[in-house]
Design an enzyme around this catalytic site. Structure first.
Site, PDB file in Angstrom:
ATOM      1  N   ARG A  24     -10.357 -11.609   2.158  1.00 12.31           N
ATOM      2  CA  ARG A  24     -11.237 -12.663   1.631  1.00 12.31           C
ATOM      3  C   ARG A  24     -10.599 -14.046   1.780  1.00 12.31           C
ATOM      4  NH1 ARG A  24     -11.512  -9.568  -3.994  1.00 12.31           N
ATOM      5  NH2 ARG A  24     -11.364  -7.867  -2.512  1.00 12.31           N
ATOM      6  N   ASP A  81      -7.561  -3.215  10.703  1.00 16.44           N
ATOM      7  CA  ASP A  81      -8.040  -4.223   9.757  1.00 16.44           C
ATOM      8  C   ASP A  81      -8.479  -5.524  10.450  1.00 16.44           C
ATOM      9  OD1 ASP A  81      -8.727  -4.629   7.145  1.00 16.44           O
ATOM     10  OD2 ASP A  81      -6.787  -5.471   6.549  1.00 16.44           O
ATOM     11  N   LYS A  85       0.840  -1.199   0.000  1.00 15.51           N
ATOM     12  CA  LYS A  85       0.000   0.000   0.000  1.00 15.51           C
ATOM     13  C   LYS A  85       0.874   1.248   0.000  1.00 15.51           C
ATOM     14  CE  LYS A  85      -3.914  -1.852   2.704  1.00 15.51           C
ATOM     15  NZ  LYS A  85      -4.961  -1.665   1.691  1.00 15.51           N
TER      16      LYS A  85
HETATM   17  N1  BES Z   1      -8.144  -3.811   4.515  1.00 15.01           N
HETATM   18  C1  BES Z   1      -8.308  -3.388   3.186  1.00 15.01           C
HETATM   19  C2  BES Z   1      -9.617  -2.631   2.954  1.00 15.01           C
HETATM   20  C3  BES Z   1      -9.739  -1.301   3.618  1.00 15.01           C
HETATM   21  C4  BES Z   1      -9.302  -0.157   2.992  1.00 15.01           C
HETATM   22  C5  BES Z   1     -10.344  -1.188   4.858  1.00 15.01           C
HETATM   23  C6  BES Z   1      -9.446   1.072   3.608  1.00 15.01           C
HETATM   24  C7  BES Z   1     -10.484   0.041   5.470  1.00 15.01           C
HETATM   25  C8  BES Z   1     -10.037   1.153   4.851  1.00 15.01           C
HETATM   26  C9  BES Z   1      -8.325  -4.606   2.267  1.00 15.01           C
HETATM   27  O1  BES Z   1      -7.537  -5.668   2.657  1.00 15.01           O
HETATM   28  C10 BES Z   1      -7.788  -4.164   0.943  1.00 15.01           C
HETATM   29  O2  BES Z   1      -6.657  -3.789   0.871  1.00 15.01           O
HETATM   30  N2  BES Z   1      -8.629  -4.199  -0.072  1.00 15.01           N
HETATM   31  C11 BES Z   1      -8.267  -3.812  -1.375  1.00 15.01           C
HETATM   32  C12 BES Z   1      -8.821  -4.818  -2.337  1.00 15.01           C
HETATM   33  C13 BES Z   1      -8.287  -4.703  -3.717  1.00 15.01           C
HETATM   34  C14 BES Z   1      -6.822  -5.041  -3.769  1.00 15.01           C
HETATM   35  C15 BES Z   1      -9.085  -5.647  -4.599  1.00 15.01           C
HETATM   36  C16 BES Z   1      -8.833  -2.418  -1.637  1.00 15.01           C
HETATM   37  O3  BES Z   1      -9.936  -2.122  -1.162  1.00 15.01           O
HETATM   38  O4  BES Z   1      -8.164  -1.632  -2.277  1.00 15.01           O
HETATM   39 ZN    ZN Z   2      -7.184  -5.836   4.657  1.00 14.14          ZN
HETATM   40 MN    MN Z   3      -5.518  -5.490   2.014  1.00 13.03          MN
END
Ligand code: BES
Ligand code: ZN
Ligand code: MN
Length: 504
Positions: A352, A289, A278
Site C-alpha cells: 500500500r 509480489d 514473514k
Molecule cells: N504481499 C503480501 C500479500 C500476499 C500474501 C500476497 C500472500 C500473496 C500471497 C503483502 O505485502 C502482505 O504481506 N500483506 C499482509 C498485510 C498485513 C501485514 C496487514 C498480509 O496479508 O498478511
Molecule cells: Zn507484499
Molecule cells: Mn508484505
C-alpha cells in the site's frame, strides 16, 4: 512465444495429425467427412464404437488411422452443443486439445474447422481464432533456468484450416497480441528475485517495450527522493537494490485530447516482510509480489502489439522489502508524495505504501480520467476468494459495469468488494495522518487495505483497486511445475480498454 499457429484454406499436406471437430450431434462436417472418406469410413465407425466419446466440449479422442489415410492419426475434439458454443468455451476446448496433442505425440498438426448451422453465439472465423488462442495460452512454458531443457515433445506447429481464413487470421492476430502480453507478465512473475530486482526490472521494460513504440521513463532513487516519494522509498530502504518507478506511455491516438486512462502496479520484487518478517515456510512464493506490476507491463505490451487506439499510462512502483540495519521499522513515520504522513505499524504492509506514491504521481502528472491499480496486496483477499476470483474495489458504478463485462468475455473472473467509509477511517492514525495497519485488526484485511488506498484518490476520479494476491499465482497440480505466474489481469484489462477507451 509459445506455439506457432497459422491459418489457411486447405489442409497442410505435411501434417502427421489431423484434428476434426465434433459437435454433440456427432455428425461430421464437410472437411471431416472428406477425410473420413479417405480413411474408408474409419472415423465414422470410431464415433459409433467409442460410446464414451460424446462430443462434449473439450473432450478429445486420438485415433491411429489406417495405412491408406493421408495422416497417421486423427484427434477428435468435442465442441458440445453448437447453439451453446461461445468464444470462452472454444478457448477452453483449445487448451484441452493442446494437452491431447502433446500426449498423442503429434508433430505437425492440421486442424480442420467445420462450422455448424446452429452456431449462433460464435462465427466460424471466431471459432477458429479462439480455439487457436486456447492452444496458444496453454502452450506457455518457463524453462530458461533448466540447464537440460526438458523434452518439449515433438509438437512444433499447428495449422488451422478454415473457409474464411483471412477473417480468422485477423481475429487471431489480436488475440495473439494479448497472449504475448500475458506471456510477458508470466515471465516477469516466474523470474527469480535474485535477477529480477528493481533496477533490472526497469531495464527489462526499457528493452522489451521501447522497440514496440511504448515510451518508457525510469525514475531512479535520486529523482524519487527529490520528488518526495517517502512511502515507496521507505519500503526499499532495507535492500541493496534501490527502488525504481517506471512510467510507460502508449499514445495510440494522438488526435484524442481527452485525458488518458492509467494502470498502476505493485512491484515488490521480493517481500520478506522486512523487520516484521514473514515465517520461513513458503517465503519463496513472495517473488510473485510484483504480479500487479507484471500485469500492467503485459497490458502495455498487448496494447502496443495490437496497436490499440487508446492513450494509456502504465506506472509500476518497484522495490524490494528486506530486513537490514538500513530497513524501515515499525514505529517509523514517513511522508508520502501526497504530503500525507504515514505511521508504520507493520513493515509487511508495504504494498500500500508503494501504491500510494504511484497513485499520487499518476494523478498529479497525467490527470487520468480513470485509474485501475493491481496488487498482490493481502493474504486476506486470498482467504476470501481463493485462486479463482479477483476481489475488485471500485468507487464508480459505471466503471464496475464495464469491468464486469470485460471479465465475462475474457473469463478472468472479478468479484466486487465493498468500499466503506468505515475502513477508510480505520486507517487514520493518532500520531500521523494515516497508519499502514487497520484498526479492525486482521478482520476485513483486504478492505482496510483498499480503505488506505482510497486516501490517495483525489477528487472524483473513477478508480478501481484489484487485489490479485490469489489470482496472480497458481499452484498447479502438475508436480513438474508446482507454481507459476498466470498473467492475470492482462486479458480483462486489454478487453476493457478495447471496448471503452479506444477512439477509432
Ligand atoms: N504481499 C503480501 C500479500 C500476499 C500474501 C500476497 C500472500 C500473496 C500471497 C503483502 O505485502 C502482505 O504481506 N500483506 C499482509 C498485510 C498485513 C501485514 C496487514 C498480509 O496479508 O498478511
Ligand atoms: Zn507484499
Ligand atoms: Mn508484505
Amino acid at each position: 512465444m509459445g506455439m506457432k499457429i497459422t491459418f489457411s484454406k486447405t489442409a497442410r499436406k505435411d501434417a502427421d495429425t489431423a484434428v476434426i471437430v465434433v459437435y454433440s450431434n456427432k455428425k461430421l462436417g464437410p472437411q471431416a467427412a472428406a477425410l473420413d472418406k479417405k480413411t474408408g469410413g474409419f472415423i465414422k465407425q470410431a464415433l459409433i464404437n467409442h460410446n464414451k466419446f460424446s462430443g462434449k466440449n473439450g473432450e478429445t479422442l486420438a485415433l491411429s488411422l489406417p495405412a491408406k489415410s493421408p495422416f497417421a492419426q486423427a484427434v477428435l475434439l468435442g465442441l458440445g452443443d453448437a447453439s451453446m458454443l461461445e468464444p470462452l468455451k472454444a478457448e477452453d476446448a483449445g487448451g484441452k486439445l493442446y494437452i491431447a496433442l502433446k500426449q498423442s505425440g503429434a508433430e505437425k498438426v492440421t486442424l480442420l474447422i467445420d462450422g455448424h448451422t446452429k452456431l449462433k453465439k460464435i462465427s466460424e472465423a471466431e471459432l477458429a481464432a479462439h480455439i487457436g488462442n486456447g492452444i496458444k495460452l496453454r502452450s506457455y512454458t518457463f524453462d530458461r533456468y533448466k540447464s537440460k531443457k526438458k523434452d518439449k515433445g515433438a509438437l512444433k506447429a499447428v495449422g488451422v484450416q478454415v473457409g474464411i481464413q483471412a477473417k480468422a487470421a485477423s481475429l487471431f492476430k489480436t488475440l495473439n497480441s494479448t497472449a504475448e502480453g500475458t506471456f510477458f507478465a508470466r515471465d516477469l512473475v516466474n523470474e527469480p528475485p535474485n535477477t529480477l530486482h528493481p533496477p533490472h526490472f526497469a531495464k527489462t521494460l526499457q528493452n522489451e517495450l521501447k522497440p514496440l513504440g511504448v515510451e518508457v521513463k525510469i525514475l531512479d532513487e535520486k529523482e524519487m527522493k527529490k520528488l518526495g516519494m517517502g512511502a515507496i522509498l521507505a519500503v526499499g530502504m532495507g535492500s541493496d537494490q534501490p527502488p525504481r518507478m517506471v512510467i510507460m506511455r502508449w499514445k495510440g491516438n494522438k488526435s484524442d485530447k481527452t485525458a488518458p486512462v492509467a494502470f498502476v502496479g505493485k512491484g515488490v520484487t521480493f517481500d520478506t516482510g522486512g523487520i516484521s518478517i514473514k515465517p520461513a515456510g513458503g517465503m519463496d512464493e513472495m517473488k510473485m509480489d510484483m504480479g500487479g506490476a507484471a500485469a500492467v507491463c503485459g497490458l502495455m505490451k498487448s496494447l502496443a502489439l495490437r496497436k490499440s487506439k487508446a492513450n494509456v499510462v502504465g506506472i509500476v512502483g518497484l522495490a524490494e522489502n528486506m530486513p537490514s540495519a538500513k530497513a524501515y521499522r515499525p514505529g517509523d513515520i514517513v511522508k508520502s508524495l501526497s504530503g500525507k504522513t504515514i505511521e508504520i505499524l507493520n513493515t509487511d504492509a508495504e504494498g500500500r505504501l508503494v501504491l500510494a506514491d504511484c497513485l499520487t504521481y499518476v494523478q498529479k502528472t497525467y490527470k487520468p480520467r480513470m485509474i485501475i491499480d493491481l496488487a498482490t496486496l493481502t493474504g486476506a483477499m486470498m482467504v476470501a476468494l481463493g485462486h479463482e476470483y479477483c476481489g475488485s474495489f471500485v468507487n464508480d458504478n459505471s466503471l464496475w459495469e464495464k469491468m464486469e463485462k470485460a471479465s465475462a468475455t475474457t473469463g478472468e473472473k472479478l468479484w466486487r468488494m465493498p468500499l466503506d467509509p468505515i475502513w477508510k477511517t480505520a486507517m487514520e492514525s493518532a500520531t500521523a495522518d494515516l497508519q499502514n495497519l487497520g484498526k479492525t485488526g486482521r478482520y476485513a484485511g483486504a478492505c482496510t487495505a483498499a480503505g488506505f488506498l482510497e486516501h490517495f484518490i483525489e477528487g472524483k476520479t473513477a478508480w478501481a483497486h484489484m487485489d490479485i494476491a490469489g489470482t496472480a499465482w497458481r499452484k498447479s497440480d502438475k508436480p513438474t511445475s508446482p507454481k507459476f505466474g498466470t498473467g492475470f489481469g492482462v486479458r480483462v484489462l486489454d478487453r476493457l480498454v478495447a471496448d471503452h477507451y479506444e477512439k477509432k
